[in-house]
Design a protein around this motif. Structure first.
Motif, PDB file in Angstrom:
ATOM      1  N   LEU A  72      43.761 -21.458 -19.771  1.00  0.00           N
ATOM      2  CA  LEU A  72      43.840 -21.131 -18.344  1.00  0.00           C
ATOM      3  C   LEU A  72      43.582 -19.641 -18.120  1.00  0.00           C
ATOM      4  N   LYS A  73      44.151 -18.816 -18.976  1.00  0.00           N
ATOM      5  CA  LYS A  73      43.969 -17.372 -18.858  1.00  0.00           C
ATOM      6  C   LYS A  73      42.529 -16.964 -19.192  1.00  0.00           C
ATOM      7  N   ARG A  74      41.942 -17.629 -20.165  1.00  0.00           N
ATOM      8  CA  ARG A  74      40.596 -17.254 -20.627  1.00  0.00           C
ATOM      9  C   ARG A  74      39.504 -17.717 -19.668  1.00  0.00           C
ATOM     10  N   TRP A  76      39.831 -18.909 -16.286  1.00  0.00           N
ATOM     11  CA  TRP A  76      40.187 -19.068 -14.879  1.00  0.00           C
ATOM     12  C   TRP A  76      38.995 -18.815 -13.950  1.00  0.00           C
ATOM     13  N   SER A  77      38.142 -17.845 -14.299  1.00  0.00           N
ATOM     14  CA  SER A  77      36.989 -17.546 -13.440  1.00  0.00           C
ATOM     15  C   SER A  77      35.987 -18.695 -13.447  1.00  0.00           C
ATOM     16  N   LEU A  78      35.881 -19.394 -14.569  1.00  0.00           N
ATOM     17  CA  LEU A  78      34.999 -20.557 -14.650  1.00  0.00           C
ATOM     18  C   LEU A  78      35.501 -21.668 -13.732  1.00  0.00           C
ATOM     19  N   TYR A  79      36.817 -21.912 -13.763  1.00  0.00           N
ATOM     20  CA  TYR A  79      37.395 -22.979 -12.949  1.00  0.00           C
ATOM     21  C   TYR A  79      37.231 -22.698 -11.451  1.00  0.00           C
ATOM     22  N   LEU A  80      37.471 -21.451 -11.046  1.00  0.00           N
ATOM     23  CA  LEU A  80      37.329 -21.103  -9.623  1.00  0.00           C
ATOM     24  C   LEU A  80      35.877 -21.224  -9.178  1.00  0.00           C
ATOM     25  N   VAL A 169      38.349 -29.345 -28.087  1.00  0.00           N
ATOM     26  CA  VAL A 169      38.696 -30.635 -27.491  1.00  0.00           C
ATOM     27  C   VAL A 169      39.608 -30.438 -26.277  1.00  0.00           C
ATOM     28  N   GLN A 170      40.614 -29.574 -26.413  1.00  0.00           N
ATOM     29  CA  GLN A 170      41.521 -29.343 -25.293  1.00  0.00           C
ATOM     30  C   GLN A 170      40.809 -28.615 -24.152  1.00  0.00           C
ATOM     31  N   SER A 171      39.916 -27.702 -24.467  1.00  0.00           N
ATOM     32  CA  SER A 171      39.191 -26.966 -23.426  1.00  0.00           C
ATOM     33  C   SER A 171      38.307 -27.898 -22.604  1.00  0.00           C
ATOM     34  N   ILE A 172      37.673 -28.864 -23.268  1.00  0.00           N
ATOM     35  CA  ILE A 172      36.836 -29.826 -22.550  1.00  0.00           C
ATOM     36  C   ILE A 172      37.704 -30.716 -21.662  1.00  0.00           C
TER      37      ILE A 172
END
Length: 249
Positions: A72-74, A76-80, A169-172
């Motif tokens: 989430l910290k790494r 976050w900009s991708l998700y937004l 796997v968790q990141s995907i």
């Protein structure tokens, strides 16, 4: 349009096949289900049936591991950027009469297949990740908004970051969970998730899980790399078919 009985059978077979592929090679459930169903129905409708199976498979994958806070910290900009980008192109997916969504979907499935078949070696440095993550998120969001699929350019990007296997796997799982939330919001706003559709989406979980169980049993009896190549060739053919029907006919 398919009648209800034929549609139920098509959904069951698409998710059974997608589950088998995911069980053997670990990926492919949303891609194959939307790709196959889009041969018969609008991509927006196919994406709507994928919503609940996507939540079921991705939320567990996102939470099962020790990297949640780090990811989430790494990223976050991708998700937004993913959420923002999806609304730029949402009108393409929800305009079921234009045929543009199916054409773009076909092109992206073809690119995904070619990338998987050629398997180019790409490495992205930590420094480049800072500005690439929001750019990839924006592009991925536009793809989600236009077609409902999550794999491009997210999979090549995450593979290029050299994450260890469990972290990857968790990141995907986390990324696809955010993508599913984004897709759900688009479909809800445009009235494309009525109760009947949600019921069929819930029903699709059953053949998907059955397929995954069968796929895992098959994994030890077949050659997974060969099976993956066959799957990617199939994706290429489906993608070219969708693109040709949308842009040439």
């Amino acid at each position: 349009m398919l009648d209800t009985t034929t549609l139920v059978i098509a959904i069951a077979l698409a998710y059974l096949g997608g589950g088998i592929i995911k069980g053997v090679i670990g990926v492919g459930l949303p891609t194959i289900s939307i790709g196959v169903l889009s041969l018969f129905i609008a991509p927006a409708q196919a994406a709507a049936y994928m919503v609940i199976p996507a939540y079921v498979t991705n939320i567990w994958q996102a939470w099962h591991g020790p990297y949640l806070r780090t990811l989430l910290k790494r990223f976050w900009s991708l998700y937004l950027a993913l959420f923002a980008g999806s609304w730029i192109t949402a009108g393409i997916l929800t305009n079921e009469s234009s045929g543009l969504a199916a054409g773009i979907l076909g092109i992206l499935l073809s690119i995904y297949a070619v990338f998987g078949l050629t398997n180019p070696r790409i490495h992205i440095s930590k420094r480049a990740e800072t500005w690439l993550s929001p750019l990839v998120g924006l592009t991925m969001g536009m793809v989600v908004g236009a077609t409902g699929i999550f794999t491009m350019p997210s999979m090549p990007y995450m593979q290029a970051l050299d994450l260890d296997r469990d972290e990857f796997v968790q990141s995907i799982g986390l990324l696809f969970t955010f993508a599913t939330v984004t897709l759900t919001s688009i479909l809800l706003v445009h009235g494309l998730l009525p109760t009947l559709t949600l019921g069929m989406s819930a029903m699709a979980v059953i053949p998907a899980i059955v397929g995954m169980v069968l796929g895992r049993k098959l994994r030890g009896r077949i050659d997974p790399p060969l099976f993956k190549r066959i799957f990617l060739v199939g994706m290429l053919l489906i993608g070219l078919n969708l693109a040709a029907r949308s842009f040439l006919y």
